[in-house]
Design a protein around this motif. Structure first.
Motif, short mmCIF file in Angstrom:
data_model
loop_
_atom_site.label_atom_id
_atom_site.label_comp_id
_atom_site.label_asym_id
_atom_site.label_seq_id
_atom_site.Cartn_x
_atom_site.Cartn_y
_atom_site.Cartn_z
N GLY A 100 38.36 2.08 71.48
CA GLY A 100 37.68 2.73 70.65
C GLY A 100 38.09 2.03 69.31
N LYS A 101 37.86 0.53 69.11
CA LYS A 101 38.46 -0.75 68.30
C LYS A 101 37.76 -2.08 68.28
CE LYS A 101 43.18 -0.21 67.08
NZ LYS A 101 45.05 -1.14 67.41
N ASN A 102 36.64 -1.73 67.99
CA ASN A 102 35.05 -2.78 67.82
C ASN A 102 35.61 -3.95 67.85
OD1 ASN A 102 33.26 -0.13 68.37
ND2 ASN A 102 32.82 0.08 66.02
N GLU A 103 36.89 -4.54 67.02
CA GLU A 103 36.96 -5.43 67.02
C GLU A 103 37.52 -7.02 68.15
OE1 GLU A 103 40.27 -3.79 65.05
OE2 GLU A 103 38.11 -3.29 65.36
N MET A 104 38.06 -5.43 69.10
CA MET A 104 38.57 -5.70 69.79
C MET A 104 37.84 -5.48 71.13
SD MET A 104 41.64 -6.44 70.89
CE MET A 104 42.95 -6.17 70.20
N ARG A 105 37.19 -4.74 71.30
CA ARG A 105 35.80 -4.68 72.70
C ARG A 105 34.80 -6.04 72.10
NH1 ARG A 105 35.29 1.04 73.95
NH2 ARG A 105 32.63 0.38 74.49
N GLU A 106 35.27 -6.81 70.92
CA GLU A 106 33.86 -7.82 70.95
C GLU A 106 35.38 -8.55 71.14
OE1 GLU A 106 32.69 -9.84 67.32
OE2 GLU A 106 31.31 -7.91 67.62
N ALA A 107 36.37 -9.22 70.66
CA ALA A 107 36.77 -10.19 71.08
C ALA A 107 37.70 -10.21 72.99
CB ALA A 107 38.41 -10.08 70.89
N MET A 108 37.23 -9.37 73.24
CA MET A 108 37.91 -9.22 74.83
C MET A 108 35.75 -9.84 75.30
SD MET A 108 39.57 -8.23 77.06
CE MET A 108 39.87 -9.54 77.66
#
Length: 222
Positions: A100-108
């Motif tokens: 649910g963490k958008n910043e983590m999804r984007e980083a991935m």
């Protein structure tokens, strides 16, 4: 519309080299997703529109990951990921607590682009015997209509000499993505002066990319 600037013989050469480089991309993606990767529908494109560049089953918004290739040869890559496939990638790679963490999804997604474009560029550099590398990637979410406007803007911003697109599909998880690459006029002298004897053929570049990938995942998950 991109007008061909290569002889038939050199067009075959570009096709062979980019197919080898895409094989390197498939190997890198296979390690990330722990799945077999199929490279489908590799083709030169001259009409840069979404109905020519995207799969027909694409619906809804897209994640467009972009990287400038710089050095002895210049190009732009776009890794296209549909929202449903983005969710599948996240579920394969990130712990459930991070979904649910958008910043983590984007980083991935950005790191996935880093890994795949590095695999592509390294193989091109070895075969063409030149020095090229990918710059810092970026990511945008957009509709297909905005993608059409974006790709036209990119085409107008460079004098493209060659463009290719390929589909990358995971066999078991059914995750799909597309890789598009636009080469500018710096490709022309590189191809015209190609020396088969100087082309490096081997796999020594893979270990470095694998170490970098492990380092990134360790920084995320310990």
């Amino acid at each position: 519309m991109i007008q061909s600037k290569f002889s038939v013989e050199n067009s075959y050469l570009i096709n062979d080299i980019t197919n080898i480089a895409l094989g390197n991309v498939a190997t890198a993606l296979s390690k990330v997703l722990k799945d077999e990767i199929l490279v489908r529908n590799v083709q030169e494109v001259t009409d840069l529109k979404s109905d020519q560049l995207l799969r027909k089953d694409y619906k809804g918004d897209l994640f467009v990951l972009t990287t400038d290739i710089i050095g002895d040869m210049k190009a732009e890559t776009m890794l296209i990921i549909h929202k449903d496939d983005e969710q599948g990638i996240i579920e394969k790679i990130l712990p459930r607590t991070e979904w649910g963490k958008n910043e983590m999804r984007e980083a991935m997604l950005l790191e996935l682009d880093n890994i795949l474009i590095a695999a592509f560029v390294t193989k091109l550099a070895n075969l063409f015997n030149n020095t090229i590398y990918g710059h810092v990637p970026g990511v945008k979410e957009m509709t297909q209509e905005k993608f059409d406007a974006y790709i036209q803007e990119r085409e107008q911003g460079m004098t493209a000499s060659y463009a290719l697109r390929a589909e990358l599909g995971a066999f078991k998880s059914r995750i799909n993505m597309e890789l598009i690459c636009l080469f500018d006029e710096t490709l022309i002298p590189v191809v015209n002066s190609f020396d088969m004897e100087k082309a490096f053929v081997g796999h020594q570049e893979e270990s470095k990319g694998e170490d970098a990938k492990k380092g990134f995942f360790q920084s995320l998950f310990g």
